[in-house]
Design a protein around this motif. Structure first.
Motif: not given
Length: 388
Positions: A334-344, A347-358
């Motif tokens: 498990k990861l902290h919710a803040v880390i998950v949100l920032l990671a999503v 990823g979305a800003s750099l690589f779009g939808v696929i970045g948010a998925f990964l």
């Protein structure tokens, strides 16, 4: 150079300078300027090291961006392998040859996905026209609401806004046409990526078990065992994460889909599929899928129906967050919710939808690496390392 040696070097520099001042003038303590200078030199070394690491990370990100067309099928193939490997391993344990077991599981997986699409596509096509009409009616309702209290926007202002939108669309016709061609190119690239991913998955599943032993022999001592160990942990973490998210997303999609069907919301099956896919993008995916379902319910069935849909989605999300994930996921994954949100978001800003998925799998991978590094540092320091 280890962390301990760097720290000892910094402290040694300060101590050496202090001893030099004390020896030259035994009756006086070191001057403040001397201590400040020693600390400044230590800070400068740390700053240069930080800049060097940041530059290396930037170069790595640049290389990944330039080779994304190759990296993406490899990453997607690795994610898919975490789901398909258990049945392949079971068949291989039963004596089925590796190539035959891999091909059989891959064909079954492709058949299941194609069957699901074929089963849902007619419903989506059949209801799309009705949804378009209801969306138009919803636009009219929104316009009437804007013209009434408390906003009381005049008819002329609304017409001016519509005319401005039309002018904007007319002036952007060339950009829209270019976007169409870009979309066609993206669709072609997606097909190529999909085919490449399937081929990569086949060879990963067929030859994957021999990769870590080969890598350990090739790298050798002392890095080989560490690299093999951390990659094994990453594989276990990714496998557990993907399978757990798939199960949780399936439960969400089924429960929300049943609620949408009972309430008579258009495109209920399509919304259930979007909910399942959105489950792999924590927080953001659930918000987008739920908001889309509520919006369609509002446009098609009215505000009361939309509120009921919202209540169903919130109830299912509470079930997921408080029961399913704590029960199915171990704490180490498990990861902290803040880390998950920032990671999503990153990823979305750099690589779009696929970045948010990964984004979350990548964040989980980084967490595994940092955890392993912390264990090694604690071991060298003689501390008791926390359980991974």
């Amino acid at each position: 150079m280890t962390v301990e040696s760097v720290g000892d070097g910094y402290q040694g520099g300060v101590d050496a300078q202090t001893r030099s001042d004390s020896e030259s003038n035994p009756e006086s303590k070191p001057r403040r300027g001397t201590i400040f200078a020693a600390h400044l030199r230590s800070s400068a070394v740390v700053a240069v090291q930080f800049v060097a690491v940041a530059a290396a990370l930037w170069i790595l990100a640049w290389v990944v961006g330039k080779t994304w067309v190759v990296v993406l099928p490899l990453v997607l193939g690795l994610v898919v392998c975490t789901v398909l490997w258990p049945p392949v391993r079971w068949l291989r344990d039963k004596g089925v040859p590796p190539a035959a077991a891999t091909l059989l599981v891959l064909l079954v997986a492709v058949g299941v996905v194609a069957g699901a699409v074929a089963a849902v596509a007619p419903a989506i096509i059949g209801q799309s026209g009705e949804l378009a009409q209801q969306a138009s009616a919803g636009v009219v309702q929104v316009r009437d609401w804007l013209g009434g209290p408390p906003l009381n926007i005049g008819e002329e202002q609304l017409n001016s806004a519509v005319a401005a939108i039309n002018d904007r669309l007319s002036s952007s016709s060339a950009q829209i046409a270019a976007g169409v061609f870009t979309g066609v190119s993206a669709a072609t690239s997606a097909l190529v990526t999909l085919f490449t991913t399937i081929v990569v998955v086949f060879f990963f599943l067929k030859d994957g078990p021999g990769f870590l032993p080969w890598l350990r022999r090739t790298v050798g001592e002392p890095s080989g065992p560490h690299l093999s160990s951390v990659l094994g942990r990453i594989w276990s973490t990714l496998g557990g994460f993907i399978r757990t998210q798939a199960l949780v997303s399936l439960v969400d999609a089924v429960l929300i889909g049943i609620g949408l069907v009972i309430l008579g919301v258009p495109l209920a099956y399509a919304l259930a599929i979007i909910t399942f896919i959105g489950g792999f993008i924590p927080i953001v995916g659930a918000f987008v899928a739920g908001g889309l379902a509520v919006l369609i319910a509002l446009v098609s069935n009215g505000p009361v129906n939309a509120l009921i849909v919202l209540a169903i989605i919130l109830a299912v999300q509470q079930l997921e967050g408080n029961v399913l994930q704590p029960w199915l996921q171990s704490k180490s994954m498990k990861l902290h919710a803040v880390i998950v949100l920032l990671a999503v978001m990153l990823g979305a800003s750099l690589f779009g939808v696929i970045g948010a998925f990964l984004a979350v799998p990548v964040a989980a991978t980084v967490a595994v690496v940092l955890r392993y590094y912390g264990e090694q540092v604690a071991e060298q320091a003689g501390e008791n390392a926390a359980a991974p």
